[in-house]
Enzyme design. Structure first.
Site, short mmCIF file in Angstrom:
data_model
loop_
_atom_site.label_atom_id
_atom_site.label_comp_id
_atom_site.label_asym_id
_atom_site.label_seq_id
_atom_site.Cartn_x
_atom_site.Cartn_y
_atom_site.Cartn_z
N TYR A 90 0.84 -1.20 0.00
CA TYR A 90 0.00 0.00 0.00
C TYR A 90 0.87 1.24 0.00
O TYR A 90 1.99 1.24 0.49
CB TYR A 90 -1.01 0.00 1.15
CG TYR A 90 -0.48 0.24 2.54
CD1 TYR A 90 -0.58 1.50 3.14
CD2 TYR A 90 0.09 -0.79 3.29
CE1 TYR A 90 -0.14 1.71 4.44
CE2 TYR A 90 0.54 -0.58 4.58
CZ TYR A 90 0.42 0.68 5.15
OH TYR A 90 0.86 0.89 6.43
N ASN A 173 -11.74 -2.46 12.93
CA ASN A 173 -10.86 -1.87 11.91
C ASN A 173 -11.59 -1.70 10.58
O ASN A 173 -11.19 -2.23 9.55
CB ASN A 173 -9.62 -2.74 11.71
CG ASN A 173 -8.45 -2.29 12.56
OD1 ASN A 173 -8.10 -1.12 12.57
ND2 ASN A 173 -7.87 -3.23 13.28
N LYS A 229 -14.70 3.19 21.39
CA LYS A 229 -13.73 4.30 21.44
C LYS A 229 -14.34 5.55 20.82
O LYS A 229 -14.77 5.53 19.66
CB LYS A 229 -12.46 3.90 20.68
CG LYS A 229 -11.74 2.69 21.28
CD LYS A 229 -10.58 2.25 20.40
CE LYS A 229 -11.08 1.60 19.12
NZ LYS A 229 -9.96 1.12 18.27
N ALA A 232 -11.12 11.34 20.44
CA ALA A 232 -10.40 12.15 21.41
C ALA A 232 -11.18 12.39 22.69
O ALA A 232 -10.72 13.11 23.57
CB ALA A 232 -10.04 13.49 20.78
N GLY A 259 -1.83 4.84 13.45
CA GLY A 259 -1.37 3.82 14.38
C GLY A 259 -1.93 3.91 15.78
O GLY A 259 -1.72 3.01 16.60
N GLY A 261 -5.02 3.65 16.89
CA GLY A 261 -6.00 2.61 17.21
C GLY A 261 -5.34 1.29 17.57
O GLY A 261 -5.76 0.61 18.53
N ASP A 262 -4.32 0.92 16.82
CA ASP A 262 -3.60 -0.32 17.12
C ASP A 262 -2.84 -0.21 18.44
O ASP A 262 -2.75 -1.17 19.20
CB ASP A 262 -2.63 -0.66 15.98
CG ASP A 262 -3.34 -0.91 14.66
OD1 ASP A 262 -4.48 -1.38 14.68
OD2 ASP A 262 -2.74 -0.62 13.61
N ASP A 298 4.20 4.53 13.38
CA ASP A 298 2.99 3.83 13.80
C ASP A 298 3.02 3.43 15.27
O ASP A 298 2.01 2.99 15.80
CB ASP A 298 2.79 2.56 12.97
CG ASP A 298 2.34 2.87 11.55
OD1 ASP A 298 2.10 4.06 11.26
OD2 ASP A 298 2.26 1.93 10.74
#
Length: 339
Positions: A90, A173, A229, A232, A259, A261-262, A298
């Site tokens: 990607y 995701n 989630k 912010a 990155g 979220g991960d 990330d």
């Protein structure tokens, strides 16, 4: 602490260097990226035994991915390298360079990739099956489910197999482009078969048709914990027994949102594996995400153990007064206010 297996796709990643649009770039930064492998690297950085299981091509991209993960302490013994199919790729164009939309864009070259050929047969590979049997947690995502029918069948096989005490986490995701031609009801089924579901309020709407807490709990009645989630604002743990725990997000000077979220998933899951309660696990997720938001890559490094413990254990007032910026954490919970 039990080991973790993160099962999914990792691709080679290219992005322009310098302040130029993709069409004018003469140099591209070359890295790797994948939701599940990002979580694996985050967990490894927190001292958790983490393994990534997936498929790559037997090409330079695949070799780079394995070397990168191994260098971050992630086990790669369960990775299959395809002799014919290529590693997915990607191209990421950061927001500042994308004059057409003023938002970051991603170009995917993953059709017919080695990862898209994952299937239940991979689970019978002795190297893979031994890792899964020994794991205390298996981490999956909705990205894998959208890659191909074989990938969906593989996730179904994992989720319907006897657990023998292990847990399965599922990060939605959401990727709009991947789900355009696939029945979204698949996501609901897979999520409901998981023990822990992580989903953003923005993802829940297209994925499940709602981000209302009560409706999500009704849609996923068998899931032990839904972690919702609110970007912010906060993160909320919705328990199957009706319990609810909400933890506000930290104040952060954001450098790069990719990155986060991960990183949140790695922080939250590491807390859960350590036996922390929901509030402390959510705080650990927030802090991990905040540290990643302040770096260009990330993954951002967590503070030293003593600093981490003091922030996780601080009062609500001190938590609200904590600010994370590139290279520093300012908090009333810390001696002198910063680390």
């Amino acid at each position: 602490m039990p080991s973790v297996v993160c099962l999914g796709e990792t691709m080679a990643m290219l992005t322009p260097t310098g302040n130029v649009p993709l069409a004018e770039a003469t140099e591209l930064y070359y890295g790797v990226g994948g939701a599940e492998s990002n979580v694996a690297m985050g967990l490894a950085a927190m001292g958790v035994e983490a393994h990534w299981v997936g498929r790559t091509g037997r090409d330079g991209f695949g070799t780079r991915i394995l070397a990168e993960l191994a260098s971050h302490g992630v086990g790669v013994s369960g990775v299959e390298m395809d002799e014919e199919l290529p590693t997915g790729l990607y191209v990421k164009v950061p927001a500042a360079l994308n004059s057409a939309t003023a938002e970051s864009s991603v170009l995917y070259y993953r059709q017919g990739s080695a990862a898209s050929a994952m299937s239940p047969a991979m689970l019978t590979n002795p190297a893979v099956s031994s890792l899964l049997e020994a794991a205390g947690l298996i981490h999956l995502s909705g990205i894998t489910a959208a890659l191909s029918p074989g990938c969906r069948q593989m996730l179904t096989a994992v989720l319907t197999a006897p657990r023998h005490g292990r847990l399965v986490s599922f990060d939605v995701n959401w990727r709009e482009a991947l789900w355009r031609r696939t029945d979204k009801a698949v996501l609901r089924t897979l999520a409901n078969q998981s023990d822990v579901v992580l989903v953003g309020t923005d993802e829940a709407l297209p994925a499940f048709g709602t981000n209302d807490e009560a409706q999500l709990r009704a849609l996923l009645p068998d899931t032990a914990v839904i972690v919702l989630k609110n970007a912010a604002s906060s993160a909320i743990a919705l328990m199957r027994d009706g319990g609810r725990v909400e933890v506000p997000s930290l104040n952060v000077t954001v450098l790069e949102p990719v990155g986060a979220g991960d990183a949140f998933a790695a922080g939250y899951l590491s807390g859960m594996l350590s036996g922390l309660d929901q509030r402390s696990s959510l705080r650990r997720g927030h802090l991990s995400a905040a540290c990643t938001l302040t770096v260009p890559g990330d993954r951002g490094p967590l503070p030293e153990a003593e600093v981490l413990e003091r922030i996780l254990a601080c009062s609500e007032a001190d938590w609200a007064g904590t600010h994370v910026a590139p290279g520093r954490i300012d908090s009333p919970a810390l001696s002198g206010g910063q680390a």
